[in-house]
Design an enzyme around this catalytic site. Structure first.
Site, PDB file in Angstrom:
ATOM      1  CD  GLN A 110      36.896 -27.967  41.122  1.00  0.00           C
ATOM      2  OE1 GLN A 110      36.381 -27.624  42.516  1.00  0.00           O
ATOM      3  NE2 GLN A 110      36.599 -28.646  40.709  1.00  0.00           N
ATOM      4  CB  SER A 113      30.540 -25.219  42.850  1.00  0.00           C
ATOM      5  OG  SER A 113      30.669 -26.826  43.136  1.00  0.00           O
ATOM      6  CB  SER A 145      38.054 -25.081  49.226  1.00  0.00           C
ATOM      7  OG  SER A 145      37.318 -26.094  49.020  1.00  0.00           O
ATOM      8  CD  GLU A 228      36.630 -31.973  43.248  1.00  0.00           C
ATOM      9  OE1 GLU A 228      36.195 -31.833  42.157  1.00  0.00           O
ATOM     10  OE2 GLU A 228      36.218 -31.010  44.260  1.00  0.00           O
ATOM     11  CD  GLU A 355      23.070 -37.984  48.272  1.00  0.00           C
ATOM     12  OE1 GLU A 355      23.923 -37.456  48.145  1.00  0.00           O
ATOM     13  OE2 GLU A 355      22.910 -39.202  49.495  1.00  0.00           O
TER      14      GLU A 355
HETATM   15  C1  LIG Z   1      34.265 -28.395  51.564  1.00  0.00           C
HETATM   16  C2  LIG Z   1      33.707 -28.322  50.017  1.00  0.00           C
HETATM   17  C3  LIG Z   1      34.181 -27.849  49.513  1.00  0.00           C
HETATM   18  C4  LIG Z   1      33.983 -27.424  48.213  1.00  0.00           C
HETATM   19  N1  LIG Z   1      35.238 -26.866  47.318  1.00  0.00           N
HETATM   20  C5  LIG Z   1      35.243 -26.377  46.062  1.00  0.00           C
HETATM   21  C6  LIG Z   1      35.523 -25.694  45.435  1.00  0.00           C
HETATM   22  O1  LIG Z   1      36.620 -25.492  46.132  1.00  0.00           O
HETATM   23  N2  LIG Z   1      35.549 -25.512  43.366  1.00  0.00           N
HETATM   24  C7  LIG Z   1      33.730 -25.634  43.295  1.00  0.00           C
HETATM   25  O2  LIG Z   1      33.533 -24.959  42.743  1.00  0.00           O
HETATM   26  N3  LIG Z   1      32.924 -26.433  44.038  1.00  0.00           N
HETATM   27  C8  LIG Z   1      33.474 -26.826  45.438  1.00  0.00           C
HETATM   28  N4  LIG Z   1      32.600 -27.486  46.457  1.00  0.00           N
HETATM   29  C9  LIG Z   1      30.840 -27.780  45.564  1.00  0.00           C
HETATM   30  C10 LIG Z   1      31.299 -29.380  45.369  1.00  0.00           C
HETATM   31  O3  LIG Z   1      31.181 -29.631  44.557  1.00  0.00           O
HETATM   32  C11 LIG Z   1      29.286 -29.455  45.254  1.00  0.00           C
HETATM   33  O4  LIG Z   1      28.891 -28.745  46.807  1.00  0.00           O
HETATM   34  C12 LIG Z   1      28.905 -30.575  45.028  1.00  0.00           C
HETATM   35  O5  LIG Z   1      28.837 -30.884  43.593  1.00  0.00           O
HETATM   36  C13 LIG Z   1      26.767 -30.715  45.197  1.00  0.00           C
HETATM   37  O6  LIG Z   1      26.291 -29.250  44.809  1.00  0.00           O
HETATM   38  P1  LIG Z   1      25.133 -28.324  45.507  1.00  0.00           P
HETATM   39  O7  LIG Z   1      25.863 -28.079  46.745  1.00  0.00           O
HETATM   40  O8  LIG Z   1      25.124 -27.371  44.639  1.00  0.00           O
HETATM   41  O9  LIG Z   1      24.110 -29.654  45.584  1.00  0.00           O
HETATM   42  P2  LIG Z   1      22.918 -29.805  44.617  1.00  0.00           P
HETATM   43  O10 LIG Z   1      24.011 -30.197  42.999  1.00  0.00           O
HETATM   44  O11 LIG Z   1      22.111 -29.019  44.740  1.00  0.00           O
HETATM   45  O12 LIG Z   1      22.562 -30.704  45.705  1.00  0.00           O
HETATM   46  C14 LIG Z   1      21.278 -31.676  46.364  1.00  0.00           C
HETATM   47  C15 LIG Z   1      21.062 -32.234  46.691  1.00  0.00           C
HETATM   48  O13 LIG Z   1      20.228 -33.746  45.540  1.00  0.00           O
HETATM   49  C16 LIG Z   1      21.154 -34.561  45.153  1.00  0.00           C
HETATM   50  N5  LIG Z   1      21.575 -34.800  43.785  1.00  0.00           N
HETATM   51  C17 LIG Z   1      21.599 -33.875  43.159  1.00  0.00           C
HETATM   52  N6  LIG Z   1      21.609 -34.597  41.663  1.00  0.00           N
HETATM   53  C18 LIG Z   1      21.323 -35.462  41.393  1.00  0.00           C
HETATM   54  C19 LIG Z   1      21.187 -36.764  40.797  1.00  0.00           C
HETATM   55  N7  LIG Z   1      21.117 -36.961  39.797  1.00  0.00           N
HETATM   56  N8  LIG Z   1      20.352 -38.451  41.471  1.00  0.00           N
HETATM   57  C20 LIG Z   1      20.464 -38.323  42.999  1.00  0.00           C
HETATM   58  N9  LIG Z   1      21.089 -37.398  43.957  1.00  0.00           N
HETATM   59  C21 LIG Z   1      20.911 -35.759  43.176  1.00  0.00           C
HETATM   60  C22 LIG Z   1      21.990 -33.659  45.431  1.00  0.00           C
HETATM   61  O14 LIG Z   1      23.195 -35.876  46.433  1.00  0.00           O
HETATM   62  C23 LIG Z   1      22.256 -33.338  47.006  1.00  0.00           C
HETATM   63  O15 LIG Z   1      21.326 -34.379  48.650  1.00  0.00           O
HETATM   64  C24 LIG Z   1      32.988 -27.873  47.788  1.00  0.00           C
HETATM   65  C25 LIG Z   1      31.638 -28.275  48.390  1.00  0.00           C
HETATM   66  C26 LIG Z   1      32.408 -28.876  49.541  1.00  0.00           C
HETATM   67  C27 LIG Z   1      30.939 -29.116  50.862  1.00  0.00           C
END
Ligand SMILES: Cc1cc2nc3c(=O)[nH]c(=O)nc-3n(C[C@H](O)[C@H](O)[C@H](O)COP(=O)(O)OP(=O)(O)OC[C@H]3O[C@@H](n4cnc5c(N)ncnc54)[C@H](O)[C@@H]3O)c2cc1C
Length: 386
Positions: A110, A113, A145, A228, A355
């Site tokens: 996928q 992100s 992933s 998902e 969150e």
């Molecule tokens: C093991 C693993 C596998 C993954 N696999 C995939 C994959 O295969 N394909 C893919 O596309 N993505 C994948 N992801 C990505 C995952 O979907 C994102 O990490 C996730 O959506 C969070 O985005 P970010 O890491 O950019 O954090 P951010 O969006 O930058 O968030 C940082 C912090 O701010 C908080 N926050 C952000 N916005 C808000 C809000 N509006 N209100 C309250 N709190 C908020 C969040 O909760 C978090 O604590 C994977 C992640 C992990 C950990």
């Protein structure tokens, strides 16, 4: 279709392809051809056009016969991409992609992100621009992933910078072997390397790589994201239950510490609640739209995972510091409780953070005022970005 007829089809599949004597890939293909992959999908797409509730019977009968499952080999494909292609794909796309996806001959990833777009996925910046009949893609994805094993990826890219952020997106089916796609593995704190960075450098995609209408990528991605959450809940529910591990460790200690006993019992109750929510979400998900139950299961499962793995580590005492040795691939050789403890941290992030799940439930289930996303009609190109 009556349940008895579905049961007969399962029986025929098992007779003609006995699980113990049939190579798994052949078995998965035969199951797809028999319409027993997803019974509610149309005939020819791995289904029978039957009631989705009949899938449970199929799973029960095949489980009793110890038939293999392709799900662990291609979790993103089966859990998320399959339902998305089935729902939004053309007949030609369904015919081309669903069978090898189901048999795990083609693993999927996928590509959503980005470094600057995770929770706020709709703000993503990877561009797909038209060039005659083709598309040219440039940008960067992260957390992908299985990107290192995938034959194909489901890509969400920006095709209109003048439209508001979630109206200028389009979804594509990308052959990961296409020139200009570069996959760079990342290593996580457990020692495993599950996900990757993926770079797109002038990647040319044919017109038929487009999934769903141009500019409707957000609607397509929503199908993927809802599935998902159910899928992650399902994976968590099928893993060896950490509540069982806690029960076992507590019994082994032979002490009668009432506080620990209370924690073990609470975790066992929580894990049962999680199992039931996941089962309900899974059943609703078979209709293609699991709704907010998927978010409830995802949130509950992720937060429970933190609590129960903390308990396991507490019960291990000083032994919790003994991390398993690393193999030649740099990953721990054993899936020990210490590894699961570290991995559980990712549960609250992957598939949408806790969150974000709370925001979804607050808005869609409780009807609370919406999170502030700024002016709705502002063009993406005018939104300040890091
Ligand atoms: C093991 C693993 C596998 C993954 N696999 C995939 C994959 O295969 N394909 C893919 O596309 N993505 C994948 N992801 C990505 C995952 O979907 C994102 O990490 C996730 O959506 C969070 O985005 P970010 O890491 O950019 O954090 P951010 O969006 O930058 O968030 C940082 C912090 O701010 C908080 N926050 C952000 N916005 C808000 C809000 N509006 N209100 C309250 N709190 C908020 C969040 O909760 C978090 O604590 C994977 C992640 C992990 C950990």
């Amino acid at each position: 279709m009556p349940e008895a007829d579905v049961a007969v089809l399962v029986e025929q599949l098992l007779d003609q392809h006995p699980p113990y004597d049939t190579p798994p890939t052949e078995f998965f293909g035969a199951r797809f051809d028999a319409g027993l992959a997803w019974v509610h999908y149309p005939v020819g797409c791995g289904g029978l056009g039957a009631n989705p509730e009949q899938q449970r019977l199929v799973e029960e009968l095949l489980g009793a016969a110890e038939a293999p499952s392709s799900y662990p080999l291609n979790p993103i494909g089966l859990g998320m991409v399959g339902p998305t292609i089935a729902h939004h794909g053309t007949d030609a796309q369904r015919a081309r992609y669903l069978r090898p996806l189901y048999s795990a001959e083609e693993v999927w990833c996928q590509l959503f992100s980005e470094p600057g777009a995770g929770s706020d996925l709709a703000s993503l910046a990877t561009r797909a621009e038209r060039d005659g009949g083709e598309w040219i893609v440039n940008g960067e994805k992260v957390w992908t992933s299985l990107g290192h094993k995938a034959a194909f990826g489901l890509l969400l890219a920006r095709t209109d910078v003048d439209a508001p952020k979630n109206r200028g997106l389009t979804t594509f089916l990308v052959d990961m072997r296409t020139r200009g796609v570069e996959v760079r593995p990342l290593r996580q704190m457990t020692g495993h390397s599950e996900f990757n960075e993926v770079y797109f450098d002038d990647v040319r995609l044919p017109a038929d790589a487009q999934l769903g209408p141009e500019g409707m990528g957000w609607q397509v991605a929503t199908t993927t994201l809802m599935n998902e959450r159910v899928s992650i809940g399902r994976v968590m529910a099928t893993m060896a239950s950490p509540a069982e591990t806690a029960k076992h460790l507590f019994s082994k200690r032979g002490d009668r510490n009432p506080v620990l006993r209370d924690r073990v019992t609470r975790m066992w109750v929580e894990s049962e609640i999680g199992r039931l929510i996941t089962e309900r979400a899974g059943q609703l998900g078979q209709t293609g739209d699991p709704g907010p139950v998927g978010s409830i299961g995802k949130l509950f499962g992720a937060e429970h995972a933190l609590r129960v793995h903390n308990l396991v580590v507490d019960l291990l005492g000083p032994d919790a510091m003994l991390y398993p040795p690393f193999g030649v691939d740099g990953a721990p050789v054993e899936q020990a409780p210490q590894v699961n403890f570290l991995r559980s941290r990712a549960n609250t992030i992957e598939g949408g953070t806790s969150e974000v799940m709370r925001n979804i439930l607050a808005e869609r289930v409780l009807g609370l005022p919406r999170d502030d996303h700024g002016p709705k009609d502002r063009p993406w190109k005018d939104i300040p970005r890091n």
